[in-house]
Enzyme design. Structure first.
Site, PDB file in Angstrom:
ATOM      1  CB  CYS A 233      -3.637   3.194  -1.631  1.00  0.00           C
ATOM      2  SG  CYS A 233      -4.705   4.603  -1.309  1.00  0.00           S
TER       3      CYS A 233
ATOM      4  CE  LYS B   5      -7.375  -0.174   5.924  1.00  0.00           C
ATOM      5  NZ  LYS B   5      -8.144   0.523   4.906  1.00  0.00           N
TER       6      LYS B   5
ATOM      7  CG  HIS C 114      -1.951   0.958   1.342  1.00  0.00           C
ATOM      8  ND1 HIS C 114      -1.732   2.270   1.653  1.00  0.00           N
ATOM      9  CD2 HIS C 114      -3.300   0.833   1.161  1.00  0.00           C
ATOM     10  CE1 HIS C 114      -2.890   2.911   1.677  1.00  0.00           C
ATOM     11  NE2 HIS C 114      -3.854   2.067   1.370  1.00  0.00           N
TER      12      HIS C 114
ATOM     13  CG  ASP D 272       0.294  -2.531   6.124  1.00  0.00           C
ATOM     14  OD1 ASP D 272      -0.648  -2.587   6.937  1.00  0.00           O
ATOM     15  OD2 ASP D 272       0.192  -2.001   4.998  1.00  0.00           O
TER      16      ASP D 272
ATOM     17  CD  GLN E  94      -7.140  -4.452   3.992  1.00  0.00           C
ATOM     18  OE1 GLN E  94      -8.132  -5.079   4.358  1.00  0.00           O
ATOM     19  NE2 GLN E  94      -7.234  -3.206   3.548  1.00  0.00           N
TER      20      GLN E  94
END
Lengths: 420, 156
Positions: free
Chosen positions: A374, A231, A128, A205, A208
Site C-alpha cells: 500500500c 497491528k 501508506h 499516522d 507502525q
C-alpha cells in the site's frame, strides 16, 4: 539487554499466542508479517469471549446490569488507550474501525470545514495509501494542493525539503511516524513544531509506531494521531483517533446517527460532546474492550522493553541479510544498537521476484509479505515494482530469523542455480 | 526445502521463460493493444497483437510487463500458443486456460506446452498471476468485437 534476556522475553510471551504453535506445510510457522497484522494473545481472545459469554449488551443505552457492565468495560478501555498514548483527557480518544477510518474522519469533518481552494496539505512520498487517498479526495472536493516531502539519500524523511515546503499557505501536515516500507522513524516532534509555527494542523499516522515503542501524543504535540488495533495485538475492526480536545470540539460531526446526539427533533438535532459526537451507531464493543486488553498486555511487558528487544532483533536481521549480496534493503540501516529504524526489512533480490519468494518461503512455513505494501508511489520512486517484507514483533526470535535467512538463501539458489 | 512441491509449480520451462522470454516487445504493427494489471500485487502487462490481413486471425503476439515468474512465463507461453489462431479459437483457449487453473481440464497435445502451468492450480493465491495475460487477451479481443474498451483491465 543481553541475549539471554532477549531469549527470555520471547520465550516468556510465545505461550500467550496459540496461533504461533502450529505447522504450515509440515514446518513450524515462522510469522514475519507483523507489519500487516499482529497475532493476538490469549488475554485479548479471552476478553472477546468473556464479553460475548458474560455481558454482551449495547452500551450507553440500557439501565439493566449487562448494559452497565458493557458500558463500563467499553469506557475503561478508552482510559487504557488514553494512558497508552499519554493523552491529556479521556475524551480525546475516539474509537474508529481502524486508522483509515480515523484519517477519513478528519479529512471529512475537519477538512470540509477548514480547507479551501489554494490551501496546501503537506504529506510525504512514503505515506501508506490510507494517509494519501483521503487527502487526494479532500483536494478534489476543495481545490486544495497536495505537496510531498521527498526522501534523503538514505531513504528517510527529508527534513530540509519539508522546511522548504512549509509556508503560511500550509493548512495541514499529515505524515507517517514509522514507514511500513522503509522502516524509518520520522522526527514527528520536530515536524509538528515546525508546522505549528506556520499555523498548520498536524496528523500523525502511528500504525507502525504504537505497537513497537512508547508514543506520547503530548510530547509530540500533534493535533491528531491515528492507529489500528489489529497491528498491536487487538482484534480487527477497532482503531482509534487521538485529537486535542479543543480541535475535536471545534470539528463538526462525521457520521450521523444514534449515540452521537444530545437532542433530536424532526428538523434538526444537537450533538453529544466528544468522544461520543464521533461514535455514531452501535460501536465495535467487544473489539474496543479487547483493544483495552491488548493495551494492558503490552504495557505489562513495557513498551520500552518491547522496543529494546526488537532493536536487538533488528540488528541481527540486518546482519544476516548483509550476508546475501543479492539482497537490497530499503530505508536506513540500523545503527550499532539496532536503533534508527523499525524492526522490519523490505527488500528485493536480483533473481527471485517477491511473489515467487513469498510462495517459496510459505512452503517452509514462513509468512512474509510481497507486493507494494500500500505504498505504490514510494515503490515507483525507489524503482521497485514490488518488494518482499519481513516484519518482526516481540514474540519473534533469532532462531526464526535464522530459519528465514536459510530459506531465503535456498530460494535464491533455486532460481539462481537454474539461470547460472 | 520442499523442492518437490516447488518443482511442480516452478517447472524448468517456466523458469526459463521467465529468465529468457521469447515474446517480449511490441508487434509491428500494433493492431490490438491492451494493458492489464493485478492491483493487489502490482503486476502489469501490456499486450500487443498483430492481426492477419483478413482481420480475424492472430499473426503475432508480444508483451511487455513486470511481474513474477508465473505471470511472465504464462504470458510468454500464451504468445507462442496464439500465433495463427482465429479470434474465436483464442477466446476458447482463454476459457480452457481458466478451467485448467481450476484443475478441471488440460490442453490437447498441440498446446501441451501450456500444460506446464497446471501446477499453479495447486497454489490458489497464485492463479491470478497465471491468469493475468489471458485475462488481458480476452479484453483485447472483446474490445475489438465492440465491447466497451477498458483502459486497464483488472484481473481481480
Amino acid at each position: 539487554m543481553t541475549l539471554a534476556q532477549e531469549r527470555t522475553l520471547a520465550s516468556k510471551v510465545r505461550a500467550d499466542f496459540p496461533i504461533l504453535h502450529q505447522e504450515i506445510h509440515g514446518k513450524p510457522l515462522i510469522y514475519l508479517d507483523n507489519a500487516a497484522t499482529s497475532q493476538k494473545p490469549l488475554a485479548v481472545l479471552n476478553a472477546l469471549e468473556d464479553y460475548y459469554r458474560g455481558y454482551n449488551a449495547n452500551v450507553h443505552r440500557g439501565v439493566h446490569t449487562l448494559s452497565a457492565r458493557a458500558t463500563d468495560a467499553y469506557e475503561a478501555a478508552r482510559d487504557k488507550v488514553q494512558r497508552f498514548v499519554n493523552a491529556a483527557r479521556r475524551e480525546e480518544i475516539i474509537y474508529t474501525r481502524n486508522a483509515t477510518e480515523a484519517i477519513n474522519l478528519v479529512a471529512y469533518a475537519w477538512g470540509n470545514a477548514n480547507v479551501q481552494a489554494g490551501d496546501e496539505i503537506i504529506l510525504s512520498v512514503m505515506e501508506h495509501h490510507s494517509n494519501l487517498i483521503p487527502w487526494q479526495l479532500l483536494a478534489q472536493r476543495t481545490g486544495a494542493i497536495l505537496k510531498f516531502v521527498s526522501l534523503t539519500e538514505t531513504e528517510e524523511f527529508d527534513l530540509a525539503h519539508y522546511k522548504s515546503l512549509l509556508s503560511e499557505r500550509t493548512k495541514l501536515v499529515a505524515v507517517v511516524h514509522v514507514s511500513n516500507t522503509l522502516g524509518c522513524i520520522n522526527p514527528v516532534q520536530e515536524i509538528t513544531t515546525l508546522a505549528h509555527q506556520v499555523g498548520a494542523k498536524v496528523l500523525i499516522d502511528a500504525c507502525q509506531s504504537v505497537p513497537h515503542m512508547a508514543v506520547d501524543v503530548q510530547a509530540i504535540g500533534c493535533d491528531w494521531l491515528v492507529a489500528s488495533g489489529h497491528k498491536m495485538c487487538a482484534p480487527t475492526g477497532i482503531g482509534f483517533l487521538y485529537g486535542k480536545l479543543e480541535v475535536l470540539r471545534a470539528m463538526p460531526p462525521f457520521l450521523g446517527g444514534g449515540e452521537m446526539i444530545a437532542d433530536v427533533f424532526l428538523d434538526h438535532s444537537t450533538y453529544a460532546d466528544v468522544p461520543h459526537k464521533f461514535e455514531a451507531g452501535t460501536p465495535a464493543i467487544a473489539e474496543a474492550i479487547a483493544l483495552g486488553a491488548a493495551v494492558d498486555y503490552l504495557m505489562a511487558i513495557g513498551m520500552d522493553t518491547i522496543h529494546a528487544y526488537e532493536a536487538e532483533l533488528t540488528t541481527y536481521l540486518f546482519q544476516r541479510l548483509a550476508e546475501l549480496p543479492e539482497v537490497r534493503t530499503y530505508g536506513p540501516k540500523p545503527d550499532a544498537n539496532g536503533e534508527g529504524r523499525a524492526a522490519l526489512a523490505a527488500f528485493t533480490t536480483g533473481a527471485v521476484h517477491p511473489h515467487d519468494l513469498s510462495t517459496i518461503l510459505d512452503q517452509e512455513g514462513i509468512a512474509i509479505r510481497a507486493g507494494h505494501h500500500c505504498t505504490q508511489p514510494l515503490h515507483r520512486l525507489v524503482k521497485a515494482q514490488s518488494t518482499a517484507r519481513a516484519s518482526l514483533y516481540f514474540y519473534n526470535t533469532r532462531e526464526e530469523i535464522d530459519g528465514f535467512i536459510a530459506a531465503l538463501k535456498q530460494a535464491i539458489d533455486f532460481f539462481g542455480g537454474i539461470f547460472g | 526445502m520442499s523442492l518437490d512441491n516447488l518443482r511442480d509449480l516452478y517447472q524448468q520451462v517456466i523458469l526459463e521463460r521467465y529468465k529468457k522470454p521469447r515474446n517480449k516487445g511490441k508487434t509491428n504493427p500494433v493492431d490490438r493493444y491492451q494493458k492489464g494489471h493485478n492491483p493487489s500485487c502490482g503486476d502489469t502487462i501490456e499486450l500487443t497483437l498483430k492481426m492477419a490481413a483478413e482481420g480475424n486471425r492472430i499473426e503475432d503476439v508480444k508483451f511487455e510487463g513486470e511481474g513474477c515468474a508465473i505471470s511472465m512465463a504464462s504470458a510468454d507461453l500464451m504468445a507462442d500458443a496464439l500465433r495463427g489462431r482465429t479470434v474465436d479459437e483464442a477466446l476458447e483457449m482463454v476459457q480452457k486456460f481458466q478451467a485448467m487453473m481450476r484443475g478441471e481440464v488440460e490442453f490437447p497435445s498441440e498446446f501441451r506446452k501450456l500444460n506446464v502451468m497446471q501446477g499453479v492450480a495447486q497454489f490458489p493465491v497464485r492463479i491470478k498471476c497465471a491468469n493475468l495475460s489471458w485475462h488481458t487477451l480476452k479484453a483485447a479481443l472483446e474490445a475489438a468485437q465492440g465491447s466497451e474498451p477498458i483502459d486497464v483491465v483488472s484481473n481481480e
